[in-house]
Design a protein around this motif. Structure first.
Motif, PDB file in Angstrom:
ATOM      1  N   GLY A 166       0.815  -1.210   0.000  1.00 36.38           N
ATOM      2  CA  GLY A 166       0.000   0.000   0.000  1.00 36.38           C
ATOM      3  C   GLY A 166       0.840   1.247   0.000  1.00 36.38           C
ATOM      4  N   GLU A 168       2.133   4.833  -1.595  1.00 32.43           N
ATOM      5  CA  GLU A 168       2.332   5.549  -2.856  1.00 32.43           C
ATOM      6  C   GLU A 168       2.708   4.609  -4.003  1.00 32.43           C
ATOM      7  N   VAL A 169       1.790   3.681  -4.289  1.00 34.60           N
ATOM      8  CA  VAL A 169       1.916   2.810  -5.458  1.00 34.60           C
ATOM      9  C   VAL A 169       0.667   3.004  -6.305  1.00 34.60           C
ATOM     10  N   ALA A 170       0.759   2.683  -7.583  1.00 38.39           N
ATOM     11  CA  ALA A 170      -0.349   2.957  -8.500  1.00 38.39           C
ATOM     12  C   ALA A 170      -1.594   2.143  -8.185  1.00 38.39           C
ATOM     13  N   ALA A 171      -1.414   0.887  -7.783  1.00 39.32           N
ATOM     14  CA  ALA A 171      -2.568   0.016  -7.530  1.00 39.32           C
ATOM     15  C   ALA A 171      -2.326  -0.816  -6.276  1.00 39.32           C
ATOM     16  N   PRO A 172      -2.572  -0.257  -5.087  1.00 39.93           N
ATOM     17  CA  PRO A 172      -2.390  -1.030  -3.850  1.00 39.93           C
ATOM     18  C   PRO A 172      -3.163  -2.329  -3.912  1.00 39.93           C
ATOM     19  N   ASN A 173      -2.536  -3.409  -3.455  1.00 42.59           N
ATOM     20  CA  ASN A 173      -3.203  -4.704  -3.577  1.00 42.59           C
ATOM     21  C   ASN A 173      -2.668  -5.707  -2.564  1.00 42.59           C
ATOM     22  N   GLN A 175      -1.045  -9.536  -2.521  1.00 42.70           N
ATOM     23  CA  GLN A 175      -0.404 -10.518  -3.395  1.00 42.70           C
ATOM     24  C   GLN A 175      -0.124 -11.781  -2.595  1.00 42.70           C
ATOM     25  N   ASN A 189       6.250  -3.568  -8.227  1.00 44.57           N
ATOM     26  CA  ASN A 189       5.901  -3.576  -9.650  1.00 44.57           C
ATOM     27  C   ASN A 189       4.541  -4.221  -9.876  1.00 44.57           C
ATOM     28  N   ALA A 191       2.151  -4.058  -7.944  1.00 44.54           N
ATOM     29  CA  ALA A 191       1.146  -3.117  -7.445  1.00 44.54           C
ATOM     30  C   ALA A 191       1.081  -1.875  -8.325  1.00 44.54           C
ATOM     31  N   GLY A 192       1.527  -2.001  -9.549  1.00 39.90           N
ATOM     32  CA  GLY A 192       1.437  -0.904 -10.513  1.00 39.90           C
ATOM     33  C   GLY A 192       2.616   0.027 -10.532  1.00 39.90           C
ATOM     34  N   LYS A 195       4.384   5.713  -7.449  1.00 34.17           N
ATOM     35  CA  LYS A 195       3.868   7.013  -7.874  1.00 34.17           C
ATOM     36  C   LYS A 195       5.010   8.028  -7.904  1.00 34.17           C
TER      37      LYS A 195
END
Length: 355
Positions: A166, A168-173, A175, A189, A191-192, A195
């Motif tokens: 989570g 400052e990443v493009a798509a928190p997820n 995994q 990577n 997670a997108g 940012k």
């Protein structure tokens, strides 16, 4: 008039006596550490920077600290509760995956107790075992019912070991750790990516109830391989927003100010140079001090730049955010400052006596 003549020599006598004491003190001035090593003064640790000083990360020009996150060995995947295991026995169609509460279309579910149920042999302990270990167990137990069974075992769905990414990443997820080890960079990577305002120098990984700081930039720069650690199930990765990191330059410097360490690490020599160097008229080149808080206590690093070797040593000392660099005044400048403080009093006395 006689009274005036007697008074004025007393004033000048006091002035020059004070100045003489000041000059003697400055001429004999000793800095806290005069030789290689360190000392304690009023509870403050003072370390002299010279060719013999070895301070680990403090002397690295990169300025990247090695993370203290415990290392995870790159080893075989261990099955856990929630994983779905695909089991295929050649030439035994009756052992095809049935449809039940304990199976899904892709295989056998490892229950919360860590077991799965397989036809003919019943309950099989799966949690904590490598895939090959489970396969050999199935072969051994199926041999009681079929001659030389050929068994293929795979993890069809990974669900037991989660990593949360989570910040400052493009798509928190979320995994799942799979058969191949998952590194921090791979997780980011997936997670997108990062940012624009992500701070790669202060990534936090929470493991076992404790937070660990990881300077991923140290890995990306190619200098600290340990700063791209293998993640473990249960890790929580948090990428913070970038904030300005500064060090402060004070005292007898041409342009006292701050230096920005947010993007690029700076050495002590670089920081001094960017602010115009030491004040040629006022600074004591022997007295360059760096004040730093380490484990809640103040440590002072002392550098003598009265010769070029000092600046060379300074190129190997990396500054940290919140460092305070202070350059002391030269003895001659203290003399001049003392004179400038006394002269107004002398002039005022003269003016009164001339009335």
């Amino acid at each position: 008039m006689e009274r005036k003549l007697i008074f004025m020599p007393r004033v000048f006598s006091s002035l020059f006596f004070a100045l003489a004491l000041s000059a003697c003190g400055d001429a004999a001035m000793n800095f806290p550490v005069t030789k290689a090593g360190q000392a304690q003064l009023d509870g403050v640790t003072i370390i002299r920077l010279d060719q013999t000083y070895s301070g680990g990360a403090d002397t690295l020009h990169s300025g990247h600290a090695v993370t203290n996150l415990p290392a995870v060995r790159r080893s075989e995947y261990r099955i856990g509760a929630g994983d779905v295991i695909s089991i295929f026995v050649f030439d035994q169609p009756e052992l095809a995956v049935p449809t039940s509460a304990e199976t899904v279309t892709t295989g056998y579910l490892v229950r919360s107790d860590g077991n799965l149920t397989f036809p003919f042999i019943g309950t099989v302990e799966a949690r904590g075992r490598a895939v090959e270990d489970l396969r050999l167990e199935l072969v051994r137990r199926l041999s009681e019912f079929f001659p030389e069974p050929q068994v293929d075992v795979r993890v069809a769905e990974f669900a037991s070991q989660k990593v949360v990414v989570g910040g400052e990443v493009a798509a928190p997820n979320t995994q799942f750790v799979q058969t191949s080890s998952l590194t921090l960079l791979e997780a980011i990577n997936a997670a997108g990516g990062l940012k624009k305002d992500a701070d790669t120098k202060a990534i936090s990984i929470r493991r076992g109830g404790q937070n660990y700081r990881v300077d991923l930039e140290g890995f990306l720069s190619g200098s600290v391989a340990q700063n791209n650690p293998v993640l473990a199930g249960g890790d929580v990765v948090s990428v913070p927003r970038k904030t300005i990191r500064e060090a402060y330059l004070l005292g007898e410097i041409s342009k006292p100010s701050t230096v920005d360490l947010t993007e690029t690490p700076l050495s002590l020599t670089q920081a001094l140079s960017r602010q115009g160097g030491l004040d040629d008229l006022r600074a004591d080149a022997r007295g360059v001090f760096v004040f730093r808080e380490i484990d809640g206590k103040t440590t002072v690093f002392q550098l003598d730049t009265s010769n070029p070797e000092g600046y060379l040593i300074g190129t190997r000392f990396a500054l940290r955010p919140m460092d305070v660099i202070y350059v002391t005044r030269a003895p001659i400048q203290r003399w001049n400052d003392a004179i400038s403080r006394f002269l107004p009093s002398v002039n005022a006395t003269r003016a009164v006596r001339n009335l």
